[in-house]
Design a protein around this motif. Sequence first.
Motif, PDB file in Angstrom:
ATOM      1  N   GLU A   1       9.189   3.433  -7.683  1.00 48.21           N
ATOM      2  CA  GLU A   1       8.645   2.924  -8.939  1.00 48.21           C
ATOM      3  C   GLU A   1       9.042   1.471  -9.149  1.00 48.21           C
ATOM      4  OE1 GLU A   1      10.337   5.829  -8.669  1.00 48.21           O
ATOM      5  OE2 GLU A   1       8.633   7.194  -8.887  1.00 48.21           O
ATOM      6  N   ARG A   2      10.296   1.146  -8.883  1.00 41.52           N
ATOM      7  CA  ARG A   2      10.787  -0.235  -9.053  1.00 41.52           C
ATOM      8  C   ARG A   2      10.135  -1.159  -8.028  1.00 41.52           C
ATOM      9  NH1 ARG A   2      11.912  -4.219 -12.051  1.00 41.52           N
ATOM     10  NH2 ARG A   2      13.572  -5.554 -11.326  1.00 41.52           N
ATOM     11  N   LEU A   3      10.036  -0.707  -6.778  1.00 38.06           N
ATOM     12  CA  LEU A   3       9.409  -1.513  -5.734  1.00 38.06           C
ATOM     13  C   LEU A   3       7.928  -1.759  -6.047  1.00 38.06           C
ATOM     14  CD1 LEU A   3      11.027   0.163  -2.595  1.00 38.06           C
ATOM     15  CD2 LEU A   3      11.641  -2.044  -3.620  1.00 38.06           C
ATOM     16  N   ALA A   4       7.241  -0.712  -6.530  1.00 39.58           N
ATOM     17  CA  ALA A   4       5.814  -0.846  -6.858  1.00 39.58           C
ATOM     18  C   ALA A   4       5.609  -1.825  -8.009  1.00 39.58           C
ATOM     19  CB  ALA A   4       5.223   0.516  -7.205  1.00 39.58           C
ATOM     20  N   ALA A   5       6.511  -1.825  -8.961  1.00 35.99           N
ATOM     21  CA  ALA A   5       6.381  -2.735 -10.100  1.00 35.99           C
ATOM     22  C   ALA A   5       6.472  -4.195  -9.655  1.00 35.99           C
ATOM     23  CB  ALA A   5       7.462  -2.432 -11.134  1.00 35.99           C
ATOM     24  N   CYS A   6       7.208  -4.451  -8.574  1.00 33.66           N
ATOM     25  CA  CYS A   6       7.413  -5.825  -8.103  1.00 33.66           C
ATOM     26  C   CYS A   6       6.575  -6.179  -6.878  1.00 33.66           C
ATOM     27  CB  CYS A   6       8.887  -6.016  -7.751  1.00 33.66           C
ATOM     28  SG  CYS A   6       9.992  -5.727  -9.133  1.00 33.66           S
ATOM     29  N   PHE A   7       5.900  -5.197  -6.297  1.00 33.46           N
ATOM     30  CA  PHE A   7       5.133  -5.433  -5.070  1.00 33.46           C
ATOM     31  C   PHE A   7       3.960  -6.375  -5.368  1.00 33.46           C
ATOM     32  CE2 PHE A   7       2.699  -4.384  -1.266  1.00 33.46           C
ATOM     33  CZ  PHE A   7       3.701  -4.189  -0.326  1.00 33.46           C
ATOM     34  N   PRO A   8       3.855  -7.504  -4.660  1.00 36.64           N
ATOM     35  CA  PRO A   8       2.867  -8.538  -5.015  1.00 36.64           C
ATOM     36  C   PRO A   8       1.458  -8.278  -4.467  1.00 36.64           C
ATOM     37  CG  PRO A   8       4.201  -9.307  -3.193  1.00 36.64           C
ATOM     38  CD  PRO A   8       4.748  -7.960  -3.595  1.00 36.64           C
TER      39      PRO A   8
ATOM     40  N   ALA B   1       3.475  -5.631   4.832  1.00 34.96           N
ATOM     41  CA  ALA B   1       4.004  -4.700   3.823  1.00 34.96           C
ATOM     42  C   ALA B   1       5.477  -4.419   4.107  1.00 34.96           C
ATOM     43  CB  ALA B   1       3.199  -3.404   3.817  1.00 34.96           C
ATOM     44  N   PHE B   2       5.823  -4.259   5.377  1.00 38.21           N
ATOM     45  CA  PHE B   2       7.209  -4.024   5.785  1.00 38.21           C
ATOM     46  C   PHE B   2       8.087  -5.212   5.385  1.00 38.21           C
ATOM     47  CE2 PHE B   2      10.510  -4.272   9.142  1.00 38.21           C
ATOM     48  CZ  PHE B   2      11.166  -3.086   8.867  1.00 38.21           C
ATOM     49  N   ARG B   3       7.637  -6.419   5.664  1.00 33.89           N
ATOM     50  CA  ARG B   3       8.404  -7.617   5.314  1.00 33.89           C
ATOM     51  C   ARG B   3       8.587  -7.730   3.799  1.00 33.89           C
ATOM     52  NH1 ARG B   3       6.355 -12.793   8.382  1.00 33.89           N
ATOM     53  NH2 ARG B   3       8.057 -13.603   7.153  1.00 33.89           N
ATOM     54  N   ILE B   4       7.524  -7.440   3.048  1.00 35.48           N
ATOM     55  CA  ILE B   4       7.618  -7.505   1.587  1.00 35.48           C
ATOM     56  C   ILE B   4       8.605  -6.460   1.071  1.00 35.48           C
ATOM     57  CG2 ILE B   4       6.343  -7.095  -0.563  1.00 35.48           C
ATOM     58  CD1 ILE B   4       3.867  -8.339   0.909  1.00 35.48           C
ATOM     59  N   LEU B   5       8.530  -5.237   1.602  1.00 36.68           N
ATOM     60  CA  LEU B   5       9.460  -4.188   1.165  1.00 36.68           C
ATOM     61  C   LEU B   5      10.902  -4.560   1.488  1.00 36.68           C
ATOM     62  CD1 LEU B   5       7.534  -0.895   1.969  1.00 36.68           C
ATOM     63  CD2 LEU B   5       8.216  -1.746  -0.273  1.00 36.68           C
ATOM     64  N   LEU B   6      11.153  -5.099   2.661  1.00 36.34           N
ATOM     65  CA  LEU B   6      12.518  -5.534   3.005  1.00 36.34           C
ATOM     66  C   LEU B   6      13.000  -6.608   2.039  1.00 36.34           C
ATOM     67  CD1 LEU B   6      12.657  -5.697   6.898  1.00 36.34           C
ATOM     68  CD2 LEU B   6      13.774  -4.071   5.379  1.00 36.34           C
TER      69      LEU B   6
ATOM     70  N   LEU C   1      13.774  -4.987  -1.290  1.00 35.30           N
ATOM     71  CA  LEU C   1      15.023  -4.216  -1.219  1.00 35.30           C
ATOM     72  C   LEU C   1      16.238  -5.129  -1.289  1.00 35.30           C
ATOM     73  CD1 LEU C   1      14.080  -1.609   1.516  1.00 35.30           C
ATOM     74  CD2 LEU C   1      14.574  -1.122  -0.885  1.00 35.30           C
ATOM     75  N   THR C   2      16.188  -6.263  -0.606  1.00 31.33           N
ATOM     76  CA  THR C   2      17.336  -7.166  -0.633  1.00 31.33           C
ATOM     77  C   THR C   2      17.486  -7.869  -1.975  1.00 31.33           C
ATOM     78  OG1 THR C   2      16.037  -8.921   0.393  1.00 31.33           O
ATOM     79  CG2 THR C   2      17.365  -7.575   1.858  1.00 31.33           C
ATOM     80  N   VAL C   3      16.380  -8.190  -2.631  1.00 36.18           N
ATOM     81  CA  VAL C   3      16.443  -8.879  -3.921  1.00 36.18           C
ATOM     82  C   VAL C   3      16.837  -7.919  -5.045  1.00 36.18           C
ATOM     83  CG1 VAL C   3      15.038 -10.052  -5.677  1.00 36.18           C
ATOM     84  CG2 VAL C   3      14.830 -10.700  -3.272  1.00 36.18           C
ATOM     85  N   HIS C   4      16.190  -6.752  -5.085  1.00 36.49           N
ATOM     86  CA  HIS C   4      16.399  -5.827  -6.203  1.00 36.49           C
ATOM     87  C   HIS C   4      17.484  -4.792  -5.936  1.00 36.49           C
ATOM     88  CE1 HIS C   4      13.116  -7.441  -8.537  1.00 36.49           C
ATOM     89  NE2 HIS C   4      12.415  -7.486  -7.427  1.00 36.49           N
TER      90      HIS C   4
END
Length: 172
Positions: A39-46, A22-27, A30-33
């Motif tokens: 809300e934005r992170l949750a919309a893209c969280f796979p 989850a940490f790696r995905i969030l990082l 953050l770098t991409v978006h």
Amino acid sequence: MSFLAVYESHFTKHLTQTQFEAFRILLWLLTVHKQVRIERLAACFPLPILYQSRRKHIQRFLVLSALAIPRFWFPVIKAIICKEFKTGSCLIITIDRTQWKDKNVFMVAVIWKKLALPIYWTLLGKRGASRLSEQQALIQPVLCLLKNYELVILGDREFHSVKLAYWLKQKK
């Protein structure tokens, strides 16, 4: 050992495999978006779950005790500083407070390769300048972390207090 290896070895010790992923995905998000809005992170969280569940998943992750600054971030900072600076050498530390949107962020950083590497930060629950007690509370953990180095602390006019200078002198 590269800094990425320092991060990974430290984080895998303190997080479960699921939390680390989850940490790696969030990082990555953050770098991409380039946004920190949940809300934005949750919309893209796979994750193949509902949006609200992804949002709650991220919120629960961000408040894990394993992610507390002294427990999670200090060892990484200490490893970087130990690698880049000899014990006893002089470190330049900056203290600053800034208003970021509706948040009052109070931060301590070390100057490293012409960059300010954040060491410790807190959000003040008010607008405007910090008080002496808030300054001491922010600086104290950093003094403990960097006790094996000579420190030069720089701040702007907000930190002009003779009492702060006297307190820092007592802390050597």
